[in-house]
Write a protein that holds these residues in place. Structure first.
Motif, PDB file in Angstrom:
ATOM      1  N   GLY B  22       0.831  -1.202   0.000  1.00  0.00           N
ATOM      2  CA  GLY B  22       0.000   0.000   0.000  1.00  0.00           C
ATOM      3  C   GLY B  22       0.864   1.249   0.000  1.00  0.00           C
ATOM      4  N   LEU B  23       1.914   1.200   0.788  1.00  0.00           N
ATOM      5  CA  LEU B  23       2.816   2.349   0.858  1.00  0.00           C
ATOM      6  C   LEU B  23       3.479   2.596  -0.492  1.00  0.00           C
ATOM      7  CD1 LEU B  23       3.983   4.398   2.864  1.00  0.00           C
ATOM      8  CD2 LEU B  23       5.829   2.786   3.325  1.00  0.00           C
ATOM      9  N   ILE B  24       3.884   1.497  -1.170  1.00  0.00           N
ATOM     10  CA  ILE B  24       4.489   1.625  -2.500  1.00  0.00           C
ATOM     11  C   ILE B  24       3.498   2.270  -3.458  1.00  0.00           C
ATOM     12  CG2 ILE B  24       5.307   0.297  -4.507  1.00  0.00           C
ATOM     13  CD1 ILE B  24       6.443  -1.741  -2.445  1.00  0.00           C
ATOM     14  N   LEU B  25       2.265   1.785  -3.406  1.00  0.00           N
ATOM     15  CA  LEU B  25       1.260   2.308  -4.333  1.00  0.00           C
ATOM     16  C   LEU B  25       0.912   3.756  -4.004  1.00  0.00           C
ATOM     17  CD1 LEU B  25      -0.916  -0.916  -4.482  1.00  0.00           C
ATOM     18  CD2 LEU B  25       0.570  -0.004  -6.284  1.00  0.00           C
ATOM     19  N   LEU B  29       1.198   6.946  -6.406  1.00  0.00           N
ATOM     20  CA  LEU B  29       0.133   7.926  -6.635  1.00  0.00           C
ATOM     21  C   LEU B  29       0.654   9.351  -6.483  1.00  0.00           C
ATOM     22  CD1 LEU B  29      -2.950   6.337  -4.837  1.00  0.00           C
ATOM     23  CD2 LEU B  29      -2.562   6.562  -7.291  1.00  0.00           C
ATOM     24  N   VAL B  30       1.530   9.542  -5.488  1.00  0.00           N
ATOM     25  CA  VAL B  30       2.092  10.885  -5.302  1.00  0.00           C
ATOM     26  C   VAL B  30       2.873  11.289  -6.549  1.00  0.00           C
ATOM     27  CG1 VAL B  30       3.730  12.228  -3.941  1.00  0.00           C
ATOM     28  CG2 VAL B  30       2.158  10.666  -2.796  1.00  0.00           C
ATOM     29  N   GLY B  31       3.685  10.351  -7.076  1.00  0.00           N
ATOM     30  CA  GLY B  31       4.445  10.643  -8.292  1.00  0.00           C
ATOM     31  C   GLY B  31       3.515  10.890  -9.477  1.00  0.00           C
ATOM     32  N   ALA B  75       9.739  -0.406 -12.755  1.00  0.00           N
ATOM     33  CA  ALA B  75       8.711   0.246 -11.943  1.00  0.00           C
ATOM     34  C   ALA B  75       7.364  -0.404 -12.174  1.00  0.00           C
ATOM     35  CB  ALA B  75       8.647   1.726 -12.267  1.00  0.00           C
ATOM     36  N   ARG B  76       7.076  -0.654 -13.449  1.00  0.00           N
ATOM     37  CA  ARG B  76       5.773  -1.257 -13.750  1.00  0.00           C
ATOM     38  C   ARG B  76       5.633  -2.621 -13.081  1.00  0.00           C
ATOM     39  NH1 ARG B  76       5.240   0.161 -20.183  1.00  0.00           N
ATOM     40  NH2 ARG B  76       4.149   2.148 -19.914  1.00  0.00           N
ATOM     41  N   ILE B  77       6.715  -3.400 -13.131  1.00  0.00           N
ATOM     42  CA  ILE B  77       6.641  -4.746 -12.531  1.00  0.00           C
ATOM     43  C   ILE B  77       6.452  -4.642 -11.018  1.00  0.00           C
ATOM     44  CG2 ILE B  77       8.025  -6.810 -12.033  1.00  0.00           C
ATOM     45  CD1 ILE B  77       9.115  -6.434 -14.960  1.00  0.00           C
ATOM     46  N   SER B  82       2.982  -5.248  -6.640  1.00  0.00           N
ATOM     47  CA  SER B  82       2.409  -4.690  -5.415  1.00  0.00           C
ATOM     48  C   SER B  82       0.898  -4.784  -5.428  1.00  0.00           C
ATOM     49  CB  SER B  82       2.808  -3.226  -5.248  1.00  0.00           C
ATOM     50  OG  SER B  82       4.186  -3.138  -5.075  1.00  0.00           O
ATOM     51  N   VAL B  83       0.331  -4.395  -6.573  1.00  0.00           N
ATOM     52  CA  VAL B  83      -1.133  -4.471  -6.673  1.00  0.00           C
ATOM     53  C   VAL B  83      -1.577  -5.916  -6.462  1.00  0.00           C
ATOM     54  CG1 VAL B  83      -3.077  -4.252  -8.255  1.00  0.00           C
ATOM     55  CG2 VAL B  83      -1.342  -2.483  -8.177  1.00  0.00           C
ATOM     56  N   ALA B  84      -0.887  -6.830  -7.131  1.00  0.00           N
ATOM     57  CA  ALA B  84      -1.289  -8.235  -7.048  1.00  0.00           C
ATOM     58  C   ALA B  84      -1.182  -8.740  -5.602  1.00  0.00           C
ATOM     59  CB  ALA B  84      -0.422  -9.082  -7.964  1.00  0.00           C
TER      60      ALA B  84
END
Lengths: 258, 243, 639
Positions: B22-25, B29-31, B75-77, B82-84
């Motif tokens: 969640g923190l990564i995501l 989002l901030v970026g 980054a995408r991976i 992370s989402v997964a």
């Protein structure tokens, strides 16, 4: 006062239960909720019906035995209050009152409103103690404890083990109970030697009992009759993560025979 | 490895994973919102919108140490993983939580839970759906909404957000995201055990400010395009991007 | 005739316990697991003794009627626990605690036991802190103390207003540790029904599983009763609803001597009952009397609100009657005077049984915030229960039955006169004489549980062959059958009145005839009324549900049976003790100032009752009390 009660009736653990309704018209505002239940039970007894089984003992809000969910809230609508300390003046005349047992897979219903909370004892058995024999001990003043630490530890230790946190939690989590005991002992100098072993063992036991997981609703804190803070859950999480990811594991619980 | 499996097998460990992902995501989002706001900064003298340049920068970042697109793909991976993971652990916990109370209450009344907290699964599911939609829409251009041209970010946005339904949909989803973040951002500190009574207020405040910032930042884009406040895109030579 | 050998050690009182421990026979570590010890009750005395013996290696089983050992009523003690640590350097010592306790008990306790209690008090604090009991600390991190219950030193250790809870949780955690280590087996929701005595020694118990209703046999090499007090014989008391006399009374019926049953402590500051439905009384800490002034209206027909009554029409009866101590007179004096003014018709509140405890003067003097902050939890508690704000209108208080000093007779080893049957904590009679000092009950329970029973029990066990009698012995079958018959008798009456109803009526009789003050006439009338009530009980009890299922009505009825018989025993004891001492005030024996008048010539003994059979008057045995170390003195709170 007149009230209409809707009470969960269930003969035993393996039987199916259902809500039943009772009208009481001689309720006085100064009665405690349990005294009102006593009146109901005496009425049922004299009528030859079976009285409602419910747990209670000290009736002064400290033993943690009473355990009802009243109108959807553990121990009823008043904050930091156990059912035995709830008074009928907190209800309106003509009120409809729903009384249900604490609901959790880990707290099977024994009869009516009585549930089996022995899972809590097993969590304590897993490590909720500082290992000791009875006998001579060092003078307590040889280990000074900061009053602030003592106070916070006592805040956690005030838990009466009633299980309202589990009943209130939308997930049926026992995190507040478990974390309160872990924090009580984990904050004190006496509790340090077993601190990380304790948190691991108690959390494992909590999960093994089938309680749900914490999702930080803070519902437990709001319905806890002692107002125990969810900050202790954060503390437990930190200690658990440290025990699992950081602290050396090999020595713990595996002393060599000497 | 032992520690990881122990961690993964416990609910606190799963929550830890949910918190860290969640923190990564949240960081993403901030970026993302910072990048989005470049639509408002106009174009270079050559007529290239800043946002398009920014998009290009993401593709080439890391050169010459990394090949083109490599950093972006890493980054995408990480983000997709992370989402997964976030979804997997949360769903596992949700099933567990359902089992924890086999018989529910006839009457139930909440004393403290916020709607945000109670709707986490709902908001989360909607966001998951939205992520797929959004990737199909603006990354792959696979949806029949507006025009789509790879790399021409400003133009793509402009064209899609002319449709008020699409814009409003984006705004609504950002609202839902706000709900998810409001509970999630504070919650992750609690789960990681960083929260304590002294910090609680500041962390709550941080969660509110971050949530409002992200939601407003994201929503400004569709709202501005929808209301016609933004200049039309101007055609430029894509070669200008690859200098 | 009972043989009452207290087995007192020789030598000066200061060395007795040490010498005694040196003389006791021991069981070796390799053999301890062969001995099975049953502990009945899981309060402070029960949990601490079970945990201690479990840790030593005995094969311990512990029983409680609640759903968890953590719930026993020790948990409700608010004030604190005494220990002669002398951390305050204010002249405290073992000797002082000993003499304070003896004086408090009005010289009706065995002084050797009392001295040992004082001696062990300091180790209790050490033990509890090692378990993680978070006692209040001062800024430097050292333990804090406060003064409590009218003594001249600060020796009370405390955890806010929840000292009992924290001490019990400490003992409970120690017990759970031993359960986890399989040294103790816990039986929750299990009630003791009777004992199996073979050749004079206790060899086991019969219990009822409160979930299934099943009767179970448990054999044992020794049994420790830590079953608490019997204040609930009065129906209304500060005890938990479940507290009962059954285990102790059944022991008495099997031959154990019951000592001083009439010694009942009545606490002066509890919230009065508000009606017939009242199920229990809640204690307000005595500390309130430090700032509150107690009064009643002078006019029995007073109808005004208390705040409207002018100063001149208020009767500050404690201040007028006892100018030196005023509102801080000892518990029994305060309680007796409250009843006295209410009996004169001056009482306040809906029932007429209440007096005002007024903070008006304190608020005027110190300001509302200062008073409020000092008593915030108590004021909150009071407001929660009564819906009145004590800063705006005076509190109403009335005495309530709180603690019972009487209990099973035990020797210095805490063994009853039935070999192998021990009694610890409030269940025995040993340490508090005719009245108990504040903050001493927790101390006694833990001294007994952590330090006395685990040591003395070895002396008895070492003389026994472990597991000699098992549950197949005929006597187990016979006692189990008696229990079954008893239950069947109860369930087959099929009358019209609930057991609650009978209990309430018994309570009224006891309060009226064997309460704060007693007289020959009132006690004799009590002794007439109780058997009548008992007859009605056995012919008119309505008991729903069956025997072999969870049946809370059956549990309660079983307890009322023993309360009915026991109430009679209390009246008998009160009648036989023709003197006033401590909490026992016989109206015939008081000084001109209505003070208790002790008769040391004729009554310096422990009354020990011996069961002689159903319907037969019990025999009164006497254990003479000697006061060698600390000679007799009369207490005086007036000058």
């Amino acid at each position: 006062m007149k009230i209409r009660l809707h009470v969960w009736r269930q003969e035993s653990t393996d039987k199916k239960g259902k809500m039943e309704s009772y009208d009481l018209d001689n309720v006085l505002p100064d009665m405690s909720f349990l005294e009102m239940m006593d009146v109901l039970n005496e009425k049922l007894t004299v009528e030859g019906k079976s009285p409602v089984a419910f747990d209670h003992d000290c009736r002064e809000g400290v033993c943690g035995m009473c355990s009802m969910v009243i109108n959807g809230q553990a121990h009823g609508p008043k904050a930091t209050t156990t059912t035995c300390q709830l008074y009928m003046r907190h209800f309106k005349d003509g009120a409809e009152i729903y009384v249900e047992p604490f609901r959790s897979g880990a707290f099977p219903v024994l009869q009516d409103l009585m549930v089996d909370r022995s899972a809590f004892d097993r969590i304590i058995q897993a490590g909720g103690y500082i290992s000791n024999h009875s006998g001579p001990k060092p003078d307590p003043n040889s280990i000074p404890i900061e009053p602030g630490v003592q106070e916070t530890s006592l805040d956690a230790a005030s838990c009466i083990g009633c299980g309202a946190c589990v009943a209130a939690c939308p997930n049926g989590s026992a995190s507040l109970f478990t974390s309160a005991k872990i924090s009580h002992l984990g904050m004190l100098p006496q509790g340090q030697p077993e601190r990380y072993e304790r948190v691991g063992a108690m959390v494992d036991q909590m999960e093994g009992e089938g309680f749900g997981s914490c999702r930080n609703y803070a519902e437990c804190e709001a319905q806890c009759p002692k107002g125990i803070s969810i900050a202790f859950i954060g503390r437990m999480n930190a200690d658990y993560l440290k025990a699992t990811l950081v602290e050396p594991v090999d020595g713990r619980g595996k002393m060599h025979a000497q | 490895m032992n520690r990881i499996t122990t961690l993964y097998s416990s609910t606190i460990g799963k929550k830890f994973i949910a918190a860290v992902t969640g923190l990564i995501l949240f960081g993403f989002l901030v970026g993302h919102v910072a990048g989005n706001l470049k639509v408002f900064t106009g174009s270079t003298e050559a007529g290239v919108p800043h946002v398009d340049e920014y998009g290009h920068f993401l593709r080439i970042v890391g050169e010459p140490f990394l090949p083109k697109m490599a950093a972006l793909w890493i980054a995408r991976i990480v983000l997709l993983a992370s989402v997964a993971l976030h979804i997997v652990v949360v769903v596992q916990l949700a099933f567990r939580n359902l089992e924890a109370r086999p018989v529910g209450y006839v009457r139930s009344k909440k004393s403290a839970s916020t709607l945000a907290a109670l709707w986490m699964m709902f908001s989360g599911s909607l966001i998951a759906f939205f992520i797929v939609f959004h990737l199909l829409h603006f990354t792959l251009g696979a949806l029949p909404i507006g025009e789509f041209q790879h790399g021409a970010i400003y133009k793509n946005i402009y064209s899609s957000f002319q449709n008020p339904l699409i814009s409003l949909f984006y705004v609504v989803v950002m609202g839902v995201l706000g709900f998810h973040l409001y509970h999630g951002v504070w919650s992750l500190f609690q789960t990681l055990g960083i929260d304590n009574p002294d910090r609680n207020k500041s962390l709550r405040m941080f969660a509110i400010i971050a949530t409002i910032g992200i939601v407003v930042g994201f929503s400004l884009v569709p709202l501005s395009f929808m209301t016609g406040m933004m200049p039309e895109p101007i055609a430029y030579d894509p070669a200008l991007l690859s200098h | 005739m009972l043989t009452l050998d207290a087995k007192l050690p020789q030598g000066p009182i200061e060395d007795m316990w040490t010498n005694h421990k040196d003389q006791l026979r021991l069981v070796g570590p390799n053999n301890r697991h062969k001995y099975k010890v049953l502990v009945i009750g899981s309060g402070l005395a029960g949990a601490s003794s079970a945990a201690s013996m479990g840790a030593m290696g005995y094969n311990v089983e512990c029983f409680c009627f609640q759903d968890s050992p953590r719930r026993a009523h020790s948990i409700a003690a608010q004030g604190g626990i005494n220990a002669a640590k002398n951390y305050r350097n204010d002249g405290d010592s073992t000797w002082r605690l000993f003499t304070d306790t003896q004086k408090g008990g009005d010289f009706r306790a065995r002084e050797e036991n009392v001295y040992r209690l004082a001696e062990l008090s300091t180790s209790i604090i050490d033990q509890c802190v090692a378990q993680g009991v978070p006692f209040a600390r001062e800024y430097g991190g050292k333990l804090a103390n406060r003064s409590f219950g009218g003594v001249l030193v600060e020796r009370t250790f405390y955890c806010r207003g929840e000292t009992g809870q924290q001490l019990l949780l400490g003992a409970y955690s120690a017990l759970e540790e031993q359960i986890a280590k399989k040294n103790v087996k816990m039986h929750t929701r299990t009630e003791l029904l009777d004992y199996v005595i073979v050749d004079g020694n206790v060899r086991g118990i019969i219990t009822r599983d409160m979930i299934t209703g099943k009767l179970e046999r448990h054999s044992a090499d020794a049994v420790v009763l830590a079953t608490g007090g019997y204040g609930n014989v009065y129906y209304l008391s500060t005890n938990a609803k479940g507290c009962n006399v059954t285990a102790n009374f059944r022991a008495y019926r099997r031959g154990a001597g019951f000592a001083n049953p009439c010694f009942t402590q009545i606490h002066p500051t509890s919230i009065p009952a508000s009606g017939d439905y009242q199920s229990k009384l809640t204690l307000m800490s005595e500390s309130l009397r430090n700032d509150g002034r107690i009064w009643v209206p002078r006019d029995p027909d007073e109808k005004r609100a208390p705040t409207d009554i002018p100063e001149a029409e208020r009767y500050y009866y404690l201040e007028e009657r006892y100018p030196r101590f005023g509102n801080l007179v000892p518990r029994d004096v305060a309680a007796r005077n409250a009843k006295d003014v209410c009996d004169q018709g001056l009482g306040v509140g809906p029932t007429g049984y209440g007096v005002y405890l007024d903070f008006g003067s304190a608020i005027q003097e110190k300001g509302v915030d200062a008073v409020k902050s000092k008593y915030s939890n108590l004021f909150e508690m009071y407001e929660r229960i009564t819906d009145d704000d004590p800063t705006k209108t005076p509190m109403r208080i009335y005495p309530a039955v709180h603690y019972t000093m009487g209990g099973l007779w035990v020797d210095y080893n805490l063994m009853t006169n039935i070999p192998g049957l021990y009694a610890a904590g409030e269940a025995n009679f040993a340490d508090h004489g005719a009245n108990r000092l504040g903050a001493s009950s927790l101390m006694q329970c833990l001294a007994d549980g952590y330090f006395v029973v685990p040591v003395t029990i070895g002396d008895y066990l070492s003389r026994q062959t472990p597991g000699e009698i098992d549950t197949t012995h005929d006597q187990f079958g016979a006692v189990e059958q008696e229990c079954r018959d008893h239950i069947n008798k109860l369930t087959s009456i099929n009358g019209t009145r609930s057991s609650q109803d009978f209990h309430r009526e018994l309570g009224k009789i006891m309060w009226e005839h064997c309460g704060i003050s007693r007289s020959k006439e009132s006690l004799e009338e009590g002794l007439r009324k109780i058997p009548e009530l008992r007859d009605q009980f056995w012919s008119d009890l309505k008991l729903p549900g069956g025997a072999s299922e969870l049946n809370q009505s059956l549990e309660h009825a079983g307890r009322v049976v023993d309360f009915l018989d026991f109430g009679e025993l209390m009246c008998r004891d009160a009648l036989a003790r023709e003197e006033s001492c401590g909490c026992h005030l016989r109206e015939e024996y008081q000084t001109e100032e209505n003070e208790a008048k002790r008769n040391d010539e004729d009554f310096a003994f422990v009354s020990v009752f011996e069961y002689k059979g159903e319907g037969v008057e019990p025999e009164l045995n006497k254990e003479p009390l000697e006061f060698n170390a600390f000679p007799l003195a009369t207490r005086n709170y007036k000058s």
